[in-house]
Motif scaffolding. Structure first.
Motif, PDB file in Angstrom:
ATOM      1  N   VAL A 257      33.390  52.542  37.178  1.00 13.18           N
ATOM      2  CA  VAL A 257      34.244  51.898  38.301  1.00 13.18           C
ATOM      3  C   VAL A 257      35.608  52.664  38.047  1.00 13.18           C
ATOM      4  O   VAL A 257      36.143  52.957  36.877  1.00 13.18           O
TER       5      VAL A 257
ATOM      6  N   LEU B 297      39.145  48.246  38.991  1.00 15.54           N
ATOM      7  CA  LEU B 297      38.769  47.123  37.958  1.00 15.54           C
ATOM      8  C   LEU B 297      39.457  45.729  38.442  1.00 15.54           C
ATOM      9  O   LEU B 297      38.805  44.885  37.839  1.00 15.54           O
TER      10      LEU B 297
ATOM     11  N   LEU C  48      39.060  44.873  31.188  1.00 19.40           N
ATOM     12  CA  LEU C  48      37.718  45.595  31.622  1.00 19.40           C
ATOM     13  C   LEU C  48      38.209  46.943  31.590  1.00 19.40           C
ATOM     14  O   LEU C  48      39.689  47.476  31.691  1.00 19.40           O
TER      15      LEU C  48
ATOM     16  N   SER D 259      36.273  51.341  32.043  1.00 17.58           N
ATOM     17  CA  SER D 259      35.233  52.000  32.599  1.00 17.58           C
ATOM     18  C   SER D 259      35.260  53.428  31.963  1.00 17.58           C
ATOM     19  O   SER D 259      36.131  54.461  32.680  1.00 17.58           O
TER      20      SER D 259
ATOM     21  N   LEU E 127      30.547  50.035  32.498  1.00 14.51           N
ATOM     22  CA  LEU E 127      31.649  48.916  32.298  1.00 14.51           C
ATOM     23  C   LEU E 127      31.871  48.328  30.995  1.00 14.51           C
ATOM     24  O   LEU E 127      30.782  47.931  30.456  1.00 14.51           O
TER      25      LEU E 127
END
Length: 250
Positions: A186, A191, A233, A235, A241
């Motif tokens: 991502v 995000l 989060l 990535s 993720l």
């Protein structure tokens, strides 16, 4: 004719007058959520129960093989609908500040293992517990609900031939739990969208394939905040993720 000045006491709304109204509104929200929970889940229980009987051919063969397949589709669709209803109700409770949490010392490994068992995903999850047992200061139900949302979301984004990885570690004041999926990467700018509810990602967009209405991650984030922690989060460029839960250490 000029209206006589009103006494100052009549112009001031005292906190004591506001409090009962706020308490009434909160109680109305609780009553609404209880009613919605009951009214939505009651028919679903029948759908799930009878479709399970039909899919399992408990009272004998159904005849045409399509009937068994259709019963399984009804059951699986009912389970997905039940999951969505539970997420909506959880989100409404959290956004309304109606969750009554009871933080206590909660072993992280036990919570993770309970969630993996509940999701029946032992073969698809690789849990790397810390060398020594660690515990978070957390509400047991809220912690498991947050992890269930994160692990379920990760499983949905990970193909059957790959695994979701979970790890945990402790610092001086915080416990960290990482849930890593093996889905598509991502973009960093996308995000924040994953933590906003009711945004349905389209194919090729951030979060596509990570939940019908992207409720799992926002719900997990609110649960973590309610327990005095947070959810972030990231990535990696290699893909996937990484959801990192940070909670007060017990």
């Amino acid at each position: 004719m000029t209206e006589p000045a009103r006494p100052l006491a009549e112009l001031i709304v005292l906190p004591s007058a506001v409090a009962p109204a706020a308490a009434t509104a909160a109680e109305q929200k609780r009553a609404f959520l209880r009613m919605m929970s009951h009214e939505l889940r009651t028919p679903l229980n029948s759908i799930l129960g009878f479709s399970e009987i039909l899919a399992g051919e408990l009272y004998g063969p159904l005849g045409a093989p399509q009937y068994k397949e259709y019963a399984e589709i009804v059951r699986d669709s009912g389970l997905k609908l039940l999951e969505l209803i539970n997420q909506l109700l959880e989100l409404a409770r959290l956004e309304g500040g109606l969750n009554e949490l009871e933080p206590r010392r909660e072993p992280v490994a036990c919570a993770v293992e309970d969630v993996v068992e509940q999701l029946r995903a032992e073969s698809r999850v690789a849990f790397h517990p810390p060398k020594r047992p660690i515990a978070a200061l957390a509400d047991p139900r809220a912690l498991r609900s947050a992890l269930c949302n994160l692990v379920g979301n990760a499983l949905a984004a990970t193909s059957e031939d790959r695994q979701v990885r979970i790890s945990a570690r402790a610092g001086r004041a915080r416990v960290e739990i990482e849930v890593c999926d093996a889905g598509a990467p991502v973009h960093p700018d996308d995000l924040p969208r994953l933590l906003r509810p009711f945004e349905k990602p389209e194919a090729g967009e951030a979060g596509a394939g990570r939940g019908t209405l992207s409720l799992a991650l926002p719900t997990a984030a609110l649960l973590c905040q309610a327990m005095g922690g947070d959810l972030t989060l990231s990535s990696p460029s290699a893909g996937g993720l990484v959801a990192t839960v940070r909670l007060p250490a017990a």
